[in-house]
Design an enzyme around this catalytic site. Structure first.
Site, PDB file in Angstrom:
ATOM      1  N   ILE A 148      39.067  40.890  48.966  1.00 15.50           N
ATOM      2  CA  ILE A 148      37.862  41.674  49.242  1.00 15.50           C
ATOM      3  C   ILE A 148      36.615  40.860  48.914  1.00 15.50           C
ATOM      4  O   ILE A 148      35.592  40.966  49.598  1.00 15.50           O
ATOM      5  CB  ILE A 148      37.872  42.999  48.457  1.00 15.50           C
ATOM      6  CG1 ILE A 148      39.172  43.757  48.708  1.00 15.50           C
ATOM      7  CG2 ILE A 148      36.687  43.875  48.872  1.00 15.50           C
ATOM      8  CD1 ILE A 148      39.307  45.031  47.891  1.00 15.50           C
TER       9      ILE A 148
ATOM     10  N   ASP B  50      37.131  30.989  34.029  1.00 10.67           N
ATOM     11  CA  ASP B  50      37.815  32.190  33.571  1.00 10.67           C
ATOM     12  C   ASP B  50      36.801  33.058  32.837  1.00 10.67           C
ATOM     13  O   ASP B  50      36.252  32.651  31.808  1.00 10.67           O
ATOM     14  CB  ASP B  50      38.966  31.806  32.637  1.00 10.67           C
ATOM     15  CG  ASP B  50      39.798  32.994  32.188  1.00 10.67           C
ATOM     16  OD1 ASP B  50      39.367  34.150  32.401  1.00 10.67           O
ATOM     17  OD2 ASP B  50      40.877  32.765  31.615  1.00 10.67           O
TER      18      ASP B  50
ATOM     19  N   ALA C 269      36.591  40.442  40.046  1.00  5.65           N
ATOM     20  CA  ALA C 269      37.618  39.665  39.352  1.00  5.65           C
ATOM     21  C   ALA C 269      38.454  40.527  38.411  1.00  5.65           C
ATOM     22  O   ALA C 269      37.956  41.029  37.408  1.00  5.65           O
ATOM     23  CB  ALA C 269      36.971  38.526  38.570  1.00  5.65           C
TER      24      ALA C 269
ATOM     25  N   LYS D 246      45.396  43.135  39.788  1.00  3.49           N
ATOM     26  CA  LYS D 246      45.367  44.391  40.542  1.00  3.49           C
ATOM     27  C   LYS D 246      46.738  44.932  40.960  1.00  3.49           C
ATOM     28  O   LYS D 246      46.796  45.930  41.674  1.00  3.49           O
ATOM     29  CB  LYS D 246      44.506  44.211  41.793  1.00  3.49           C
ATOM     30  CG  LYS D 246      45.077  43.201  42.783  1.00  3.49           C
ATOM     31  CD  LYS D 246      44.253  43.146  44.059  1.00  3.49           C
ATOM     32  CE  LYS D 246      44.904  42.236  45.088  1.00  3.49           C
ATOM     33  NZ  LYS D 246      44.177  42.251  46.376  1.00  3.49           N
TER      34      LYS D 246
ATOM     35  N   SER E 147      38.475  51.923  41.694  1.00  3.11           N
ATOM     36  CA  SER E 147      39.672  52.236  42.475  1.00  3.11           C
ATOM     37  C   SER E 147      39.965  53.726  42.438  1.00  3.11           C
ATOM     38  O   SER E 147      39.631  54.426  41.476  1.00  3.11           O
ATOM     39  CB  SER E 147      40.867  51.465  41.895  1.00  3.11           C
ATOM     40  OG  SER E 147      42.086  51.945  42.370  1.00  3.11           O
TER      41      SER E 147
ATOM     42  N   TYR F 197      47.027  49.326  35.202  1.00  2.00           N
ATOM     43  CA  TYR F 197      45.956  48.878  36.089  1.00  2.00           C
ATOM     44  C   TYR F 197      44.926  49.992  36.274  1.00  2.00           C
ATOM     45  O   TYR F 197      43.722  49.769  36.134  1.00  2.00           O
ATOM     46  CB  TYR F 197      46.518  48.456  37.448  1.00  2.00           C
ATOM     47  CG  TYR F 197      45.456  48.372  38.523  1.00  2.00           C
ATOM     48  CD1 TYR F 197      44.541  47.327  38.522  1.00  2.00           C
ATOM     49  CD2 TYR F 197      45.349  49.348  39.515  1.00  2.00           C
ATOM     50  CE1 TYR F 197      43.550  47.264  39.488  1.00  2.00           C
ATOM     51  CE2 TYR F 197      44.373  49.285  40.481  1.00  2.00           C
ATOM     52  CZ  TYR F 197      43.464  48.247  40.466  1.00  2.00           C
ATOM     53  OH  TYR F 197      42.486  48.187  41.414  1.00  2.00           O
TER      54      TYR F 197
ATOM     55  N   LYS G 188      40.727  50.460  35.115  1.00  2.00           N
ATOM     56  CA  LYS G 188      39.604  50.887  35.944  1.00  2.00           C
ATOM     57  C   LYS G 188      38.892  52.085  35.321  1.00  2.00           C
ATOM     58  O   LYS G 188      37.660  52.170  35.342  1.00  2.00           O
ATOM     59  CB  LYS G 188      40.085  51.207  37.366  1.00  2.00           C
ATOM     60  CG  LYS G 188      40.547  50.002  38.150  1.00  2.00           C
ATOM     61  CD  LYS G 188      39.451  48.947  38.286  1.00  2.00           C
ATOM     62  CE  LYS G 188      39.874  47.766  39.130  1.00  2.00           C
ATOM     63  NZ  LYS G 188      38.840  46.716  39.220  1.00  2.00           N
TER      64      LYS G 188
ATOM     65  N   ASN H 263      42.619  52.081  49.873  1.00  2.00           N
ATOM     66  CA  ASN H 263      43.635  51.068  50.165  1.00  2.00           C
ATOM     67  C   ASN H 263      43.130  50.086  51.218  1.00  2.00           C
ATOM     68  O   ASN H 263      43.367  50.265  52.411  1.00  2.00           O
ATOM     69  CB  ASN H 263      44.933  51.730  50.630  1.00  2.00           C
ATOM     70  CG  ASN H 263      45.566  52.563  49.541  1.00  2.00           C
ATOM     71  OD1 ASN H 263      45.181  53.719  49.332  1.00  2.00           O
ATOM     72  ND2 ASN H 263      46.516  51.990  48.827  1.00  2.00           N
TER      73      ASN H 263
ATOM     74  N   LEU I   1      51.351  47.673  50.509  1.00  3.09           N
ATOM     75  CA  LEU I   1      52.165  48.026  51.668  1.00  3.09           C
ATOM     76  C   LEU I   1      51.960  47.113  52.871  1.00  3.09           C
ATOM     77  O   LEU I   1      52.931  46.593  53.434  1.00  3.09           O
ATOM     78  CB  LEU I   1      51.896  49.478  52.075  1.00  3.09           C
ATOM     79  CG  LEU I   1      52.636  49.958  53.326  1.00  3.09           C
ATOM     80  CD1 LEU I   1      54.137  49.960  53.093  1.00  3.09           C
ATOM     81  CD2 LEU I   1      52.150  51.336  53.746  1.00  3.09           C
TER      82      LEU I   1
ATOM     83  N   VAL J  43      60.678  51.035  51.233  1.00  2.21           N
ATOM     84  CA  VAL J  43      59.774  52.184  51.127  1.00  2.21           C
ATOM     85  C   VAL J  43      60.169  52.923  49.851  1.00  2.21           C
ATOM     86  O   VAL J  43      61.297  53.406  49.728  1.00  2.21           O
ATOM     87  CB  VAL J  43      59.893  53.109  52.347  1.00  2.21           C
ATOM     88  CG1 VAL J  43      59.063  54.382  52.148  1.00  2.21           C
ATOM     89  CG2 VAL J  43      59.459  52.375  53.614  1.00  2.21           C
TER      90      VAL J  43
ATOM     91  N   GLY K 172      54.446  54.234  38.535  1.00  2.00           N
ATOM     92  CA  GLY K 172      53.026  53.929  38.663  1.00  2.00           C
ATOM     93  C   GLY K 172      52.408  54.403  39.961  1.00  2.00           C
ATOM     94  O   GLY K 172      51.185  54.413  40.102  1.00  2.00           O
TER      95      GLY K 172
END
Length: 351
Positions: free
Chosen positions: A13, A59, A83, A86, A126, A151, A155, A180, A201, A218, A298
């Site tokens: 992104i 970093d 950064a 994810k 997110s 994760y 966020k 997504n 996915l 799946v 998750g």
């Protein structure tokens, strides 16, 4: 030209957002240690925009190295912070790595924002902050539930850190909760390059179709959804990227007491995993080799956005439908196969 620092600028992104910023008249610098990204993607950005973007291979968990970037660039007008690690599944297996990296880097960055009085800050958040919501579509005022993964927890915590910081400083912050992101730039010059076996996915679909993966899984077909698979809100990465440019413009113009705002970035359409597979098969003409596996820890059952606030306040509109998202992702995957050496060897995965 206003100067924007994009952290994670060599990421999926981040690179698309750099393109959008440059095309809208911004000067951009990047910071990315390339631990999970390909430095060569900025060559693609240059091909699209005609502008060479400097990347600092730093970093952000190292405060002194981070601070030095700001010393060298005292004229930064805003920051877009991508950064972070994810991968939802990996965060379940390695939570401490996620808390250390995602939160430590954010705190170091905000220390520099404070020291150098950076006025504008946009955070890559997110939809995972909502957990498993009671009602969908979710709005920005939907009560957040416990995160389903470390994760997602980073966020949630990151948003709280930024809110408290914005209230106590002169920095205006935007929290963008996107859903997504999928697809690739229409030029077919940049796109998603997951490290190792993809956990999202669409790259799992395209890598299976191209033969990199023999069969995809799946994760679950017994959820309380219309076909038993999870529901997601897929959105084209270029639509996401443009929202970040609009967010910077929004905070640049903001006056008065605004210290932080939250916007959902999704299409507003819930699509099941199996429906996404059917869309890909339609546009590619490839029958996908997949099997149904157990649920994955998750994963949220179902979530998609109400995006009215972003549409009305930011003036944001999505351009790409699901079939177009899948088509651009597939064209990018084929490009990678045709020119496998374009970005060099991928960085190693974390141990």
């Amino acid at each position: 030209m206003p100067k924007i620092l994009v952290t994670g600028g060599c990421g999926y992104i981040g690179a698309h957002t750099i393109v959008d910023l440059v095309e809208n008249g911004y000067e951009v610098i990047s910071v990315d240690n390339n631990s999970r990204s390909h430095p060569g993607i900025l060559a693609g950005v240059e091909r699209i925009t005609g502008k060479k973007v400097k990347n600092y291979k730093v970093d952000l968990c190292n405060f002194d190295d981070t601070f030095a970037i700001f010393q060298e660039n005292a004229d930064i007008d805003g920051i877009i912070h991508f950064a972070a690690y994810k991968a939802v599944g990996e965060s379940v297996d390695k939570p401490l790595i996620y808390f250390e990296n995602n939160l430590g880097s954010l705190i170091n960055l905000l220390k520099c924002v404070q020291e150098f009085s950076i006025p504008n800050f946009v955070f890559s958040s997110s939809c995972t902050v909502y957990g498993n919501p009671d009602v969908i579509p979710v709005t920005e005022t939907t009560v957040t539930k416990p995160a389903e993964s470390p994760y997602g927890a980073t966020k949630q915590m990151g948003e709280e850190i930024i809110r408290d910081f914005a209230r106590s400083s002169g920095t205006k912050a935007i929290l963008l909760r996107y859903f997504n992101p999928v697809g690739a730039h229409s030029s077919n010059v940049i796109g998603e390059m997951p490290i190792g076996r993809p956990q999202n996915l669409v790259p799992a679909i395209t890598q299976t179709a191209i033969g990199k993966i023999p069969k995809m899984v799946v994760y679950g077909d017994d959820y309380d959804t219309r076909d038993g698979s999870c529901i997601r809100d897929f959105i084209h990465v270029s639509d996401i990227a443009h929202a970040h440019t609009l967010a910077i413009q929004y905070v640049e113009k903001a006056e008065g007491k605004l210290n932080h705002s939250v916007f959902n970035l999704g299409t507003g359409n819930g699509v099941t995993v199996l429906e996404a597979i059917k869309s890909f098969e339609k546009v590619s003409g490839v029958k996908l080799n997949y099997e149904i596996g157990p649920r994955r820890q998750g994963d949220v059952i179902a979530i998609y956005a109400n995006n009215d606030l972003a549409v009305n306040e930011l003036g944001w509109k999505t351009k790409y439908g699901l079939d177009e998202m899948m088509a651009t992702a597939w064209e990018w995957e084929k490009r990678l196969k045709a020119d496998a050496a374009i970005f060099g060897a991928p960085p190693p995965e974390l141990n």
